[in-house]
Motif scaffolding. Structure first.
Motif, PDB file in Angstrom:
ATOM      1  N   ILE A   1      54.967  33.515  49.102  1.00 51.06           N
ATOM      2  CA  ILE A   1      55.348  34.535  48.114  1.00 51.06           C
ATOM      3  C   ILE A   1      56.857  34.440  47.928  1.00 51.06           C
ATOM      4  CG2 ILE A   1      55.344  36.983  47.526  1.00 51.06           C
ATOM      5  CD1 ILE A   1      53.045  37.317  49.578  1.00 51.06           C
ATOM      6  N   LEU A   2      57.290  34.126  46.733  1.00 44.17           N
ATOM      7  CA  LEU A   2      58.714  34.051  46.429  1.00 44.17           C
ATOM      8  C   LEU A   2      59.217  35.413  45.969  1.00 44.17           C
ATOM      9  CD1 LEU A   2      58.937  30.641  44.514  1.00 44.17           C
ATOM     10  CD2 LEU A   2      59.250  31.085  46.958  1.00 44.17           C
ATOM     11  N   VAL A   3      60.338  35.831  46.531  1.00 42.09           N
ATOM     12  CA  VAL A   3      60.947  37.106  46.156  1.00 42.09           C
ATOM     13  C   VAL A   3      62.445  36.892  45.995  1.00 42.09           C
ATOM     14  CG1 VAL A   3      59.203  38.491  47.334  1.00 42.09           C
ATOM     15  CG2 VAL A   3      61.258  37.775  48.580  1.00 42.09           C
ATOM     16  N   PRO A   4      63.141  37.762  45.273  1.00 37.51           N
ATOM     17  CA  PRO A   4      64.595  37.637  45.154  1.00 37.51           C
ATOM     18  C   PRO A   4      65.264  37.724  46.528  1.00 37.51           C
ATOM     19  CG  PRO A   4      63.744  39.149  43.497  1.00 37.51           C
ATOM     20  CD  PRO A   4      62.613  38.866  44.427  1.00 37.51           C
TER      21      PRO A   4
ATOM     22  N   GLU B   1      55.653  42.979  38.663  1.00 35.53           N
ATOM     23  CA  GLU B   1      55.395  41.900  37.703  1.00 35.53           C
ATOM     24  C   GLU B   1      55.409  40.580  38.484  1.00 35.53           C
ATOM     25  OE1 GLU B   1      58.004  42.070  34.348  1.00 35.53           O
ATOM     26  OE2 GLU B   1      57.003  43.872  33.579  1.00 35.53           O
ATOM     27  N   ILE B   2      54.257  39.932  38.475  1.00 37.33           N
ATOM     28  CA  ILE B   2      54.034  38.778  39.350  1.00 37.33           C
ATOM     29  C   ILE B   2      53.718  37.540  38.518  1.00 37.33           C
ATOM     30  CG2 ILE B   2      52.558  37.865  41.203  1.00 37.33           C
ATOM     31  CD1 ILE B   2      52.078  40.846  41.982  1.00 37.33           C
ATOM     32  N   GLY B   3      54.170  36.391  39.017  1.00 35.18           N
ATOM     33  CA  GLY B   3      53.845  35.110  38.399  1.00 35.18           C
ATOM     34  C   GLY B   3      53.032  34.238  39.347  1.00 35.18           C
ATOM     35  N   ILE B   4      52.048  33.548  38.812  1.00 33.46           N
ATOM     36  CA  ILE B   4      51.222  32.634  39.614  1.00 33.46           C
ATOM     37  C   ILE B   4      50.960  31.361  38.809  1.00 33.46           C
ATOM     38  CG2 ILE B   4      50.090  34.511  40.869  1.00 33.46           C
ATOM     39  CD1 ILE B   4      47.624  34.068  39.095  1.00 33.46           C
ATOM     40  N   GLY B   5      50.362  30.377  39.451  1.00 37.09           N
ATOM     41  CA  GLY B   5      49.981  29.165  38.757  1.00 37.09           C
ATOM     42  C   GLY B   5      48.719  29.372  37.947  1.00 37.09           C
ATOM     43  N   HIS B   6      48.582  28.586  36.860  1.00 36.14           N
ATOM     44  CA  HIS B   6      47.392  28.684  36.010  1.00 36.14           C
ATOM     45  C   HIS B   6      46.228  27.968  36.691  1.00 36.14           C
ATOM     46  CE1 HIS B   6      44.709  28.404  32.597  1.00 36.14           C
ATOM     47  NE2 HIS B   6      45.526  29.194  31.906  1.00 36.14           N
ATOM     48  N   GLU B   7      45.125  28.675  36.852  1.00 38.00           N
ATOM     49  CA  GLU B   7      43.986  28.154  37.610  1.00 38.00           C
ATOM     50  C   GLU B   7      43.419  26.861  37.025  1.00 38.00           C
ATOM     51  OE1 GLU B   7      39.740  29.727  39.476  1.00 38.00           O
ATOM     52  OE2 GLU B   7      40.733  30.876  37.878  1.00 38.00           O
ATOM     53  N   LYS B   8      43.436  26.717  35.724  1.00 35.23           N
ATOM     54  CA  LYS B   8      42.844  25.553  35.076  1.00 35.23           C
ATOM     55  C   LYS B   8      43.832  24.401  34.887  1.00 35.23           C
ATOM     56  CE  LYS B   8      38.864  27.623  34.436  1.00 35.23           C
ATOM     57  NZ  LYS B   8      37.676  27.210  35.224  1.00 35.23           N
TER      58      LYS B   8
ATOM     59  N   VAL C   1      49.640  40.468  37.374  1.00 32.56           N
ATOM     60  CA  VAL C   1      50.056  39.106  36.997  1.00 32.56           C
ATOM     61  C   VAL C   1      50.470  39.090  35.534  1.00 32.56           C
ATOM     62  CG1 VAL C   1      49.312  36.725  36.698  1.00 32.56           C
ATOM     63  CG2 VAL C   1      48.666  37.992  38.768  1.00 32.56           C
ATOM     64  N   LYS C   2      51.733  38.794  35.275  1.00 34.85           N
ATOM     65  CA  LYS C   2      52.267  38.760  33.920  1.00 34.85           C
ATOM     66  C   LYS C   2      52.444  37.330  33.402  1.00 34.85           C
ATOM     67  CE  LYS C   2      52.523  43.170  34.295  1.00 34.85           C
ATOM     68  NZ  LYS C   2      51.429  43.986  33.696  1.00 34.85           N
ATOM     69  N   VAL C   3      52.538  36.381  34.332  1.00 38.71           N
ATOM     70  CA  VAL C   3      52.777  34.974  33.950  1.00 38.71           C
ATOM     71  C   VAL C   3      51.835  34.072  34.735  1.00 38.71           C
ATOM     72  CG1 VAL C   3      54.422  33.054  33.965  1.00 38.71           C
ATOM     73  CG2 VAL C   3      55.200  35.375  33.394  1.00 38.71           C
ATOM     74  N   GLN C   4      51.175  33.138  34.041  1.00 33.72           N
ATOM     75  CA  GLN C   4      50.391  32.088  34.681  1.00 33.72           C
ATOM     76  C   GLN C   4      50.934  30.750  34.176  1.00 33.72           C
ATOM     77  OE1 GLN C   4      46.135  32.608  35.324  1.00 33.72           O
ATOM     78  NE2 GLN C   4      46.240  34.632  34.353  1.00 33.72           N
TER      79      GLN C   4
ATOM     80  N   MET D   1      61.818  33.481  38.138  1.00 32.86           N
ATOM     81  CA  MET D   1      62.296  34.324  39.232  1.00 32.86           C
ATOM     82  C   MET D   1      63.818  34.375  39.231  1.00 32.86           C
ATOM     83  SD  MET D   1      59.924  35.757  41.151  1.00 32.86           S
ATOM     84  CE  MET D   1      60.945  36.126  42.565  1.00 32.86           C
ATOM     85  N   GLN D   2      64.453  33.240  39.047  1.00 33.94           N
ATOM     86  CA  GLN D   2      65.913  33.199  39.049  1.00 33.94           C
ATOM     87  C   GLN D   2      66.504  33.906  37.836  1.00 33.94           C
ATOM     88  OE1 GLN D   2      66.309  28.876  39.487  1.00 33.94           O
ATOM     89  NE2 GLN D   2      67.060  29.152  41.581  1.00 33.94           N
ATOM     90  N   ALA D   3      65.720  33.959  36.756  1.00 36.11           N
ATOM     91  CA  ALA D   3      66.176  34.668  35.555  1.00 36.11           C
ATOM     92  C   ALA D   3      65.974  36.181  35.677  1.00 36.11           C
ATOM     93  CB  ALA D   3      65.444  34.139  34.328  1.00 36.11           C
ATOM     94  N   GLY D   4      65.277  36.615  36.745  1.00 32.71           N
ATOM     95  CA  GLY D   4      65.075  38.041  36.977  1.00 32.71           C
ATOM     96  C   GLY D   4      63.935  38.655  36.209  1.00 32.71           C
ATOM     97  N   SER D   5      63.048  37.825  35.626  1.00 32.02           N
ATOM     98  CA  SER D   5      61.951  38.362  34.814  1.00 32.02           C
ATOM     99  C   SER D   5      60.696  38.639  35.624  1.00 32.02           C
ATOM    100  CB  SER D   5      61.614  37.396  33.675  1.00 32.02           C
ATOM    101  OG  SER D   5      61.297  36.109  34.176  1.00 32.02           O
ATOM    102  N   LEU D   6      60.701  38.277  36.917  1.00 37.95           N
ATOM    103  CA  LEU D   6      59.545  38.539  37.776  1.00 37.95           C
ATOM    104  C   LEU D   6      60.020  39.181  39.080  1.00 37.95           C
ATOM    105  CD1 LEU D   6      57.578  35.164  37.406  1.00 37.95           C
ATOM    106  CD2 LEU D   6      56.971  37.364  36.376  1.00 37.95           C
ATOM    107  N   ASP D   7      59.162  40.043  39.643  1.00 38.58           N
ATOM    108  CA  ASP D   7      59.457  40.649  40.939  1.00 38.58           C
ATOM    109  C   ASP D   7      59.040  39.738  42.090  1.00 38.58           C
ATOM    110  OD1 ASP D   7      60.409  43.169  39.903  1.00 38.58           O
ATOM    111  OD2 ASP D   7      58.306  43.600  39.380  1.00 38.58           O
TER     112      ASP D   7
END
Length: 508
Positions: free
Chosen positions: A351-354, A373-380, A405-408, A419-425
């Protein structure tokens, strides 16, 4: 003559000359990168006839001189060790190449062919020799190659020592010669009645035949060519080595001279090797591939992407020479194209966090908190996404996390950027993704779930034109230097339990 006509003819001649120059420049582009200095090769005497045919073709095709020193395999190896000069070494048995590697004299090896130990006799076999005991008769004049210097003597002594028959044969031997060719010559001129040789050596002796002894059944030597560490221009040395080992160049001559050969690579002046690899592997292998291109004098086209996307491309018809998958699941989906995968490394989800973990996230369960607001990899699209969903399911948190999950994304790098841009928690990605972002991100390990670990397998396509070249790239990826890069990028190295490709020498 009309001035306009003269001008047109002159212009056409100039254009034709320019076109011819461009064609010649293009066809010779890769050759111009090779050194013009002659190559020095050490070659076992047993391979002399076939190597002279190959050398003649190579020098005619590439206008480059090859100097070859022939002799007993052990003698040649000793010369290499003492002089520390030369470019290539081709012994009659690959055990000498293994010794050379142990002495750090050999950089690469390319398999070529094999030959078997037999007994050379006159064409009509006048003494009716058919088994080992026949050679022990006091009326049979037997000669052998010196087992301390020649490969044939070495392998025969090893086989018969194991069966307890070497002492008898040693006592029955009239004389030992320096090379297998000298043994065949003795039988040919009538100075001996029988001699133990390699079957392929007798290709040029029309007055001789050979007998297969049951006691020597399976006694054979695999032949390979080694590129020496002392080679001044590795690309030039490997160019000739690839020529020798090519199915449509050197191996044609080996087959004609009675050797058993395998498939070999197709010949190309400058091969174009294609590799598909999961995006998360790029930091671990890119520098290794670049160095490999330079050393070999080849081009490697690499395609980095999410493994789901790569699999889709392959199922749509694209055929790379090798595939380095992010997880075994995505190798399994193209098993018909890559039947012999080898597990290479492991990577784990984190789990990546700031930096400083301002939200206090410690586990997957914490990702279920409302408002995150969480980002993960796209399953497909990628192995990371597929593995993440499995981990969520095994952890019993899939239904609770997915609303956050806001981003896949198809790659972990894209999640790191957001994450570095601050758009995900927080984001769930590979530990290797976090390796280059330690100044801005922290990685929280996911404990208690074995399914959060991915295994990265490598495989060469069964339809590849360059399986040996791909195999040498794999050797570089497995080198100690490369393993250090993998470790620095957050990977764990696997113990390799099987070959990346099958033995290229057949029994045809």
């Amino acid at each position: 003559m009309n001035r306009a006509l003269v001008f047109m003819i002159g212009s056409a001649a100039v254009l034709a000359a320019i076109f011819a120059f461009l064609v010649m420049s293009d066809s010779g582009r890769s050759r111009s990168t090779l050194s013009s200095e002659p190559l020095l090769m050490y070659c076992a005497a047993s391979n002399r006839a076939v190597m002279e045919s190959i050398r003649q073709d190579y020098e005619k095709e590439f206008h480059r001189s090859i100097e070859i020193q022939y002799g007993p395999s052990q003698t040649l190896l000793s010369s290499i060790e003492v002089t520390r000069t030369g470019d290539l070494y081709l012994p009659a048995d690959d055990s000498y190449l293994k010794l050379g590697r142990e002495k750090e004299l050999i950089a690469e090896t390319l398999p070529i062919a094999s030959m078997r130990a037999v007994v050379a006799v006159r064409k009509d076999n006048p003494l009716a020799i058919s088994r080992l005991d026949d050679l022990l008769d006091e009326n049979v004049r037997l000669v052998q190659a010196n087992p301390d210097t020649a490969a044939i003597g070495k392998v025969v002594r090893k086989t018969l020592t194991a069966s307890g028959r070497w002492s008898d044969l040693d006592q029955a031997t009239m004389a030992y010669r320096a090379t297998v060719n000298e043994v065949a010559n003795d039988v040919s001129v009538g100075a001996a009645d029988a001699g133990i040789v390699y079957d392929a050596v007798l290709h040029t002796y029309t007055d001789l035949t050979y007998v297969k002894l049951p006691e020597l059944d399976g006694t054979a030597s695999d032949i390979a060519v080694g590129v020496l560490q002392t080679a001044k221009d590795s690309a030039s040395a490997l160019h000739f080595a690839r020529y020798i080992a090519a199915s449509d160049r050197g191996l044609v001559h080996y087959r004609e001279h009675g050797f058993r050969v395998g498939a070999g690579d197709q010949w190309s002046d400058r091969p174009e090797l294609s590799v598909f690899a999961g995006s998360m592997l790029r930091p671990a292998i890119e520098e290794t591939i670049t160095a490999f291109e330079k050393r070999e004098g080849v081009n490697v086209t690499r395609v980095y992407n999410g493994c789901g996307n790569l699999v889709a491309q392959m199922k749509a018809g694209q055929r790379p020479d090798a595939y380095f998958a992010c997880d075994s699941e995505f190798m399994d989906q193209v098993h018909d194209l890559f039947p012999e995968p080898v597990p290479v490394s492991q990577n784990e989800l984190v789990i990546l966090v700031p930096k400083g973990n301002p939200k206090g996230i410690r586990s997957l369960r914490d990702l279920t908190r409302p408002g995150l607001e969480i980002g993960i990899g796209h399953e497909k699209q990628c192995a990371m996404g597929w593995l993440t969903q499995n981990t969520f399911r095994e952890g019993g948190v899939q239904e609770s996390i997915m609303p956050n999950v806001k981003v896949q994304s198809p790659t972990g790098d894209m999640l790191v950027n957001q994450m570095q841009a601050g758009s995900l928690d927080a984001a769930v990605a590979y530990l290797s993704n976090a390796a280059g972002a330690s100044e801005s991100l922290d990685a929280i390990r996911i404990t208690g779930l074995e399914c959060s670990v991915a295994t990265q397998p490598w495989a060469v396509a069964k339809e590849s034109k360059y399986p040996q070249l791909a195999g040498r790239l794999f050797e570089r990826i497995c080198s100690a230097e490369s393993q250090q890069v993998f470790a620095a990028e957050g990977f764990r190295w696997q113990e390799l339990s099987s070959k990346a490709s099958s033995d290229p020498v057949s029994d045809e």
